[in-house]
Write a protein that holds these residues in place. Structure first.
Motif, PDB file in Angstrom:
ATOM      1  N   ALA A  42      46.331  88.906  43.964  1.00 36.73           N
ATOM      2  CA  ALA A  42      45.638  88.442  45.171  1.00 36.73           C
ATOM      3  C   ALA A  42      44.957  87.079  44.967  1.00 36.73           C
ATOM      4  O   ALA A  42      44.691  86.375  45.937  1.00 36.73           O
ATOM      5  N   ASP A  43      44.708  86.709  43.717  1.00 41.40           N
ATOM      6  CA  ASP A  43      44.043  85.435  43.426  1.00 41.40           C
ATOM      7  C   ASP A  43      44.991  84.237  43.528  1.00 41.40           C
ATOM      8  O   ASP A  43      44.543  83.095  43.546  1.00 41.40           O
ATOM      9  N   PHE A  44      46.288  84.503  43.570  1.00 41.66           N
ATOM     10  CA  PHE A  44      47.288  83.426  43.585  1.00 41.66           C
ATOM     11  C   PHE A  44      47.783  83.170  44.996  1.00 41.66           C
ATOM     12  O   PHE A  44      48.066  84.091  45.743  1.00 41.66           O
ATOM     13  N   ASP A  45      47.886  81.900  45.349  1.00 43.55           N
ATOM     14  CA  ASP A  45      48.495  81.487  46.608  1.00 43.55           C
ATOM     15  C   ASP A  45      49.611  80.510  46.224  1.00 43.55           C
ATOM     16  O   ASP A  45      49.362  79.319  46.008  1.00 43.55           O
ATOM     17  N   PHE A  46      50.817  81.050  46.097  1.00 42.65           N
ATOM     18  CA  PHE A  46      51.932  80.222  45.629  1.00 42.65           C
ATOM     19  C   PHE A  46      52.387  79.207  46.670  1.00 42.65           C
ATOM     20  O   PHE A  46      52.959  78.186  46.322  1.00 42.65           O
ATOM     21  N   THR A  50      47.806  77.436  44.331  1.00 49.53           N
ATOM     22  CA  THR A  50      46.437  77.579  43.827  1.00 49.53           C
ATOM     23  C   THR A  50      46.178  78.947  43.192  1.00 49.53           C
ATOM     24  O   THR A  50      46.887  79.918  43.463  1.00 49.53           O
ATOM     25  N   VAL A  51      45.140  78.969  42.380  1.00 52.99           N
ATOM     26  CA  VAL A  51      44.615  80.224  41.826  1.00 52.99           C
ATOM     27  C   VAL A  51      43.104  80.202  42.083  1.00 52.99           C
ATOM     28  O   VAL A  51      42.434  79.196  41.834  1.00 52.99           O
ATOM     29  N   LYS A  52      42.608  81.310  42.620  1.00 54.50           N
ATOM     30  CA  LYS A  52      41.189  81.424  42.968  1.00 54.50           C
ATOM     31  C   LYS A  52      40.458  82.128  41.826  1.00 54.50           C
ATOM     32  O   LYS A  52      40.849  83.221  41.409  1.00 54.50           O
ATOM     33  N   ILE A  78      41.615  76.488  41.934  1.00 55.51           N
ATOM     34  CA  ILE A  78      42.255  75.481  41.088  1.00 55.51           C
ATOM     35  C   ILE A  78      43.681  75.238  41.553  1.00 55.51           C
ATOM     36  O   ILE A  78      44.445  76.183  41.753  1.00 55.51           O
ATOM     37  N   GLN A  79      44.014  73.973  41.714  1.00 60.62           N
ATOM     38  CA  GLN A  79      45.382  73.577  42.034  1.00 60.62           C
ATOM     39  C   GLN A  79      46.194  73.657  40.744  1.00 60.62           C
ATOM     40  O   GLN A  79      45.809  73.071  39.742  1.00 60.62           O
ATOM     41  N   MET A  80      47.277  74.405  40.766  1.00 55.61           N
ATOM     42  CA  MET A  80      48.121  74.543  39.579  1.00 55.61           C
ATOM     43  C   MET A  80      49.282  73.556  39.639  1.00 55.61           C
ATOM     44  O   MET A  80      49.774  73.248  40.718  1.00 55.61           O
ATOM     45  N   PRO A  81      49.736  73.089  38.469  1.00 55.49           N
ATOM     46  CA  PRO A  81      50.951  72.266  38.483  1.00 55.49           C
ATOM     47  C   PRO A  81      52.130  73.130  38.962  1.00 55.49           C
ATOM     48  O   PRO A  81      52.124  74.354  38.773  1.00 55.49           O
ATOM     49  N   GLU A  87      56.313  79.528  36.864  1.00 54.43           N
ATOM     50  CA  GLU A  87      56.237  80.440  35.726  1.00 54.43           C
ATOM     51  C   GLU A  87      55.475  81.717  36.081  1.00 54.43           C
ATOM     52  O   GLU A  87      55.889  82.816  35.708  1.00 54.43           O
ATOM     53  N   MET A  88      54.379  81.573  36.808  1.00 56.49           N
ATOM     54  CA  MET A  88      53.591  82.765  37.164  1.00 56.49           C
ATOM     55  C   MET A  88      54.354  83.647  38.148  1.00 56.49           C
ATOM     56  O   MET A  88      54.274  84.877  38.058  1.00 56.49           O
TER      57      MET A  88
END
Length: 188
Positions: A42-46, A50-52, A78-81, A87-88
């Motif tokens: 639930a913390d990930f918004d692909f 982002t990851v919260k 956090i904005q992820m590369p 990968e996630m």
């Protein structure tokens, strides 16, 4: 670690997906160990990449406990590369019956420490603390030229003074700044 040292280490972690993806998150986002261990799907918004970060994991008196993060500023998105998002998503697909509120990394701190030992030895790099991956991330961002304010915001430092503890890493930028000011003055 430098990026090159981390990449040697990461290569050695590929034989254990849970270890590899945990260390990828730690190095490329700069999150804290407890923040990593509290992450849920639930913390990930692909879609947004982002990851919260809104909680942290601790083991207290033999029980898993999820609490609020270290400080108010630790609550962040956090904005992820892009590569890390991909990968996630791959890692999520490997998990059987993973629910939105399940912890993704069902490992503990001592597991991560053993894996850090194993990977550092196999890669032939110096052994650092897990928390030093956070420092490595910050050092990488400084080296890339990002401001202390932007970095503090990303890693959840309560005050910019904490980020300035890395000031010894900024001098490499001093020569570059002086050179650009020189060029500007010359009208280059």
């Amino acid at each position: 670690w430098t990026k090159e040292e981390y990449q040697k280490f990461a290569e050695e972690m590929m034989d254990k997906p849970i270890s590899y993806y945990a260390f990828q998150m730690l190095y490329w986002t700069g999150i804290r160990e407890g923040e990593l261990l509290a992450l849920t799907p639930a913390d990930f918004d692909f879609e947004r990449g982002t990851v919260k970060i809104s909680k942290t994991y601790q083991r207290l008196k033999g029980k898993d406990v999820i609490t609020s993060p270290k400080t108010k500023k630790s609550n962040r998105t956090i904005q992820m590369p892009d590569f890390l998002c991909e990968e996630m998503q791959e890692f999520f697909k490997m998990q059987y019956g993973l629910k939105k509120k399940d912890r993704i990394f069902t490992i503990n701190k001592s597991y991560l420490h053993r894996e850090m030992d194993r990977g550092a030895e196999a890669a032939g790099v110096k052994r650092i603390r897990i928390h030093d991956l956070r420092h490595s991330h910050i050092s990488l961002l400084i080296d890339m030229g990002f401001s202390a304010v932007a970095i503090a915001d990303r890693v959840g430092h309560e005050s910019i003074e904490i980020t300035y503890r890395y000031a010894h890493l900024f001098p490499s930028k001093q020569k570059e700044m002086a050179s650009k000011l020189d060029d500007l003055n010359k009208g280059a």
